[in-house]
Write an enzyme that holds these catalytic residues in place. Structure first.
Site, PDB file in Angstrom:
ATOM      1  N   LYS A 155       0.874  -1.242  -0.040  1.00  0.00           N
ATOM      2  CA  LYS A 155      -0.223  -0.097   0.027  1.00  0.00           C
ATOM      3  C   LYS A 155       1.010   1.254  -0.046  1.00  0.00           C
ATOM      4  CE  LYS A 155      -3.294   2.355   3.046  1.00  0.00           C
ATOM      5  NZ  LYS A 155      -4.323   2.387   4.025  1.00  0.00           N
TER       6      LYS A 155
ATOM      7  N   LYS B 182     -10.804  12.221   8.567  1.00  0.00           N
ATOM      8  CA  LYS B 182     -10.078  11.767   9.652  1.00  0.00           C
ATOM      9  C   LYS B 182     -10.304  12.832  10.662  1.00  0.00           C
ATOM     10  CE  LYS B 182      -7.020   8.068   8.060  1.00  0.00           C
ATOM     11  NZ  LYS B 182      -7.551   7.129   8.805  1.00  0.00           N
TER      12      LYS B 182
ATOM     13  N   GLU C 115      -9.475   3.339   1.907  1.00  0.00           N
ATOM     14  CA  GLU C 115      -9.107   3.513   0.653  1.00  0.00           C
ATOM     15  C   GLU C 115      -7.882   2.647   0.220  1.00  0.00           C
ATOM     16  OE1 GLU C 115      -7.678   4.997   3.175  1.00  0.00           O
ATOM     17  OE2 GLU C 115      -5.683   5.067   2.774  1.00  0.00           O
TER      18      GLU C 115
ATOM     19  N   ARG D 296      -7.692  -0.622   0.677  1.00  0.00           N
ATOM     20  CA  ARG D 296      -8.250  -1.800   0.002  1.00  0.00           C
ATOM     21  C   ARG D 296      -8.591  -1.570  -1.535  1.00  0.00           C
ATOM     22  NH1 ARG D 296     -12.656  -2.140   4.580  1.00  0.00           N
ATOM     23  NH2 ARG D 296     -11.007  -1.183   5.680  1.00  0.00           N
TER      24      ARG D 296
HETATM   25  N1  BES Z   1      -4.523   4.186   6.803  1.00  0.00           N
HETATM   26  C1  BES Z   1      -5.827   3.737   7.469  1.00  0.00           C
HETATM   27  C2  BES Z   1      -5.431   2.780   8.775  1.00  0.00           C
HETATM   28  C3  BES Z   1      -4.730   3.162   9.683  1.00  0.00           C
HETATM   29  C4  BES Z   1      -5.210   3.515  10.982  1.00  0.00           C
HETATM   30  C5  BES Z   1      -3.132   3.188   9.672  1.00  0.00           C
HETATM   31  C6  BES Z   1      -3.992   3.933  11.934  1.00  0.00           C
HETATM   32  C7  BES Z   1      -2.539   3.470  10.587  1.00  0.00           C
HETATM   33  C8  BES Z   1      -3.028   4.109  11.792  1.00  0.00           C
HETATM   34  C9  BES Z   1      -6.807   3.312   6.831  1.00  0.00           C
HETATM   35  O1  BES Z   1      -7.018   3.915   5.283  1.00  0.00           O
HETATM   36  C10 BES Z   1      -8.165   3.585   7.383  1.00  0.00           C
HETATM   37  O2  BES Z   1      -8.455   4.775   7.270  1.00  0.00           O
HETATM   38  N2  BES Z   1      -9.037   2.705   7.920  1.00  0.00           N
HETATM   39  C11 BES Z   1     -10.217   2.964   8.400  1.00  0.00           C
HETATM   40  C12 BES Z   1     -11.237   1.948   7.694  1.00  0.00           C
HETATM   41  C13 BES Z   1     -12.571   2.225   8.256  1.00  0.00           C
HETATM   42  C14 BES Z   1     -13.045   3.322   7.564  1.00  0.00           C
HETATM   43  C15 BES Z   1     -13.371   0.926   7.970  1.00  0.00           C
HETATM   44  C16 BES Z   1     -10.147   2.552   9.870  1.00  0.00           C
HETATM   45  O3  BES Z   1      -9.119   1.592  10.120  1.00  0.00           O
HETATM   46  O4  BES Z   1     -10.473   3.482  10.709  1.00  0.00           O
HETATM   47 ZN    ZN Z   2      -4.967   4.386   4.585  1.00  0.00          ZN
HETATM   48 ZN    ZN Z   3      -8.008   5.864   5.460  1.00  0.00          ZN
END
Ligand code: BES
Ligand code: ZN
Ligand code: ZN
Length: 486
Positions: A254, A266, A338, A340
């Site tokens: 990724k 976020k 994003e 995935r």
């Molecule tokens: N890049 C984030 C995941 C992440 C979170 C990496 C904390 C490192 C530290 C990923 O793209 C994301 O935002 N995932 C969401 C998914 C949700 C919207 C289903 C998440 O984990 O909150």
């Molecule tokens: Zn991410």
């Molecule tokens: Zn994300």
């Protein structure tokens, strides 16, 4: 840093500090002779030093040694000692000693093996790492080792070389992860990949937006469309000197150079850390840097989808439906899921390029951090035998991994009334539904997904590592390729 083997004795080594290990619950005398033996016995009796991992005790102007200092480094319990513990102990000793401006170090091991030498060299390089490439302070060069010598026969030189190749590759990954998103754009990541590939004789191709549009990578492009920074799909190919092999390992990482979350934005608090959302991609590139030099017996193709996930008038909206490269339609219920979306198009492309086995690394979910904290990588698979292979590489390299479930029942969590599948599941099992989403695109190729969201960034410095990027994944990937069954 100068790294070399020295054929001399511990007593005769001329160095700022001579490092020797000692263990918790050691029986008998320390192997060092003379006055040092007595000194070590004394600090142990006094409980000033117990041999615990990362502990250090320093003797000044040790009698009978040419070294200016003798440093006894704790390596944990003797019966649990292995290359991973050694790597950590050496890294901790390096950090402690360079902090005292002792910058020419020598390690003396009682009976060095090749694996120990490799781990020690890695430990020295990893411990020496500081995430300060953008500090202009001249004093920062003071924070680097000048040399790291190991006492051992010249026949162990290949083990030193391997340690240097892998340690430098992991630090290369860490430097990229540490670069802020204004500097490390998707195209800048591609430029790093190109530069590294030409330096080490790899074939590197970068697909641009037009090419990806032509191919039909709607899932990846949907994420990229919100950013003024163009996306890139980095493809690097390695073949063994004897030519391409029947098995072809695909490493997919990724490469989200910054993740604002997009329109499903976020919270501001901690968002700056989302520069590390390309750590999986950087791990894949670091692994390729080492693979090019170590020349494993299997063909390897690296794929890094690189995009920036932004908000703005062009950004995709919740509810948008995109068509992926393999033809499945996806309802984007949350633009922050994003990773995935870009990975599935890269996975499909990897399969089209003939990859027979796939491993992806991604900072994919916050949920994996909830499940496993910052200690273990979360591992998911559609093929237990292949996972066993990956896990055994991880174990050998001291990268902790924990298998997570991926039963078919979880598929019920991914239902969309409007498209083939949504990009998120419900509230529960977020790391698993993310993996389940990826699995839908693996076309039954043996595949392992590594969620490194909890392990790719070190929030609090440890005795053996600086705060910042960990470079996790690189060693497992390199081990997997170099130990590929032939
Ligand atoms: N890049 C984030 C995941 C992440 C979170 C990496 C904390 C490192 C530290 C990923 O793209 C994301 O935002 N995932 C969401 C998914 C949700 C919207 C289903 C998440 O984990 O909150
Ligand atoms: Zn991410
Ligand atoms: Zn994300």
């Amino acid at each position: 840093m100068e790294i070399k083997l020295l054929q001399t004795t511990a007593e005769k080594a001329e160095t700022d500090a001579l490092i020797v290990l000692d263990f918790e619950k050691r029986e008998g005398d320390h192997w060092l002779d003379g006055a040092a033996k007595g000194w070590i016995a004394e600090i142990r009796t006094a409980k000033e030093f117990t041999g615990k991992s990362c502990e250090i005790s320093i003797m000044h102007r040790p009698a009978g040694f040419k070294a200016k200092r003798l440093a006894v480094a704790g390596a944990g319990p003797a019966d649990k000692f292995n290359p991973a513990e050694l790597r950590k102990a050496v890294a901790a000793a390096v950090r402690a000693l360079k902090g005292k401006s002792l910058k020419r170090l020598t390690l003396a091991l009682s009976e060095p093996t090749a694996d120990q030498i490799t781990a020690a060299v890695e430990g020295a390089l990893l411990g020496d790492y500081e995430p300060d490439q953008l500090k202009t302070d001249a004093a920062k060069t003071d924070k680097r080792l000048e040399s790291f010598h190991i006492l051992g026969p010249a026949s162990l030189q290949p083990a030193v070389d391997r340690g240097r190749i892998i340690g430098e590759a992991q630090n290369f990954t860490r430097d990229m992860v540490n670069e802020p998103a204004n500097i490390l754009t998707p195209l800048a990541l591609a430029a790093h990949a190109r530069q590294m590939s030409s330096e080490f004789g790899l074939d590197c191709e970068v697909l641009d937006r037009d090419r990806m549009t032509q191919l039909g990578m709607g899932s990846l492009l949907g994420v990229a469309q919100g950013s003024a920074e163009p996306p890139a799909l980095i493809v690097i190919r390695y073949n063994p000197p004897s030519g391409p092999t029947k098995d072809k390992l695909g490493l997919v990482g990724k490469g989200v150079t910054f993740d604002t979350g997009g329109n499903s934005i976020k919270p501001a608090d901690g968002m700056e850390k989302m520069k590390y959302d390309m750590a999986g991609g950087a791990a894949v590139l670091g692994a390729m840097r080492a693979i090019a030099q170590l020349k494993p017996p299997v063909s390897v193709t690296a794929l890094v989808p690189a995009v920036e996930n932004m908000v703005g008038s062009r950004a995709q909206r919740p509810g948008d439906i995109v068509t992926s490269l393999n033809g499945k339609t996806i309802e984007v219920l949350n633009t922050d899921a994003e990773g995935r979306l870009i990975l599935v198009d890269a996975i499909t492309y990897a399969i089209r390029l003939g990859c027979t086995h796939l491993v992806d690394a991604a900072t994919l979910t916050g949920a994996i951090v909830v499940a496993l904290g910052h200690i273990h990588i979360g591992a998911f698979t559609n093929n237990e035998a292949f996972l066993a292979q990956v896990m055994s590489s991880a174990k050998a390299e001291g990268e902790r991994m924990w298998q997570m479930p991926l039963d078919d029942d979880y598929k019920d969590y991914l239902k969309s009334p409007f498209a083939d599948l949504p990009n998120i599941g419900g509230r529960w099992g977020g790391a698993i539904t993310a993996a389940m989403f990826l699995k839908e695109f693996t076309e039954d190729k043996p595949w392992v997904h590594l969620d490194i969201a909890g392990t790719a960034w070190v929030d609090d410095a440890k005795p053996f590592t600086a705060k910042g990027p960990s470079g996790v994944g690189v060693r497992t990937f390199v081990n997997l390729a170099t130990n590929w069954p032939t």
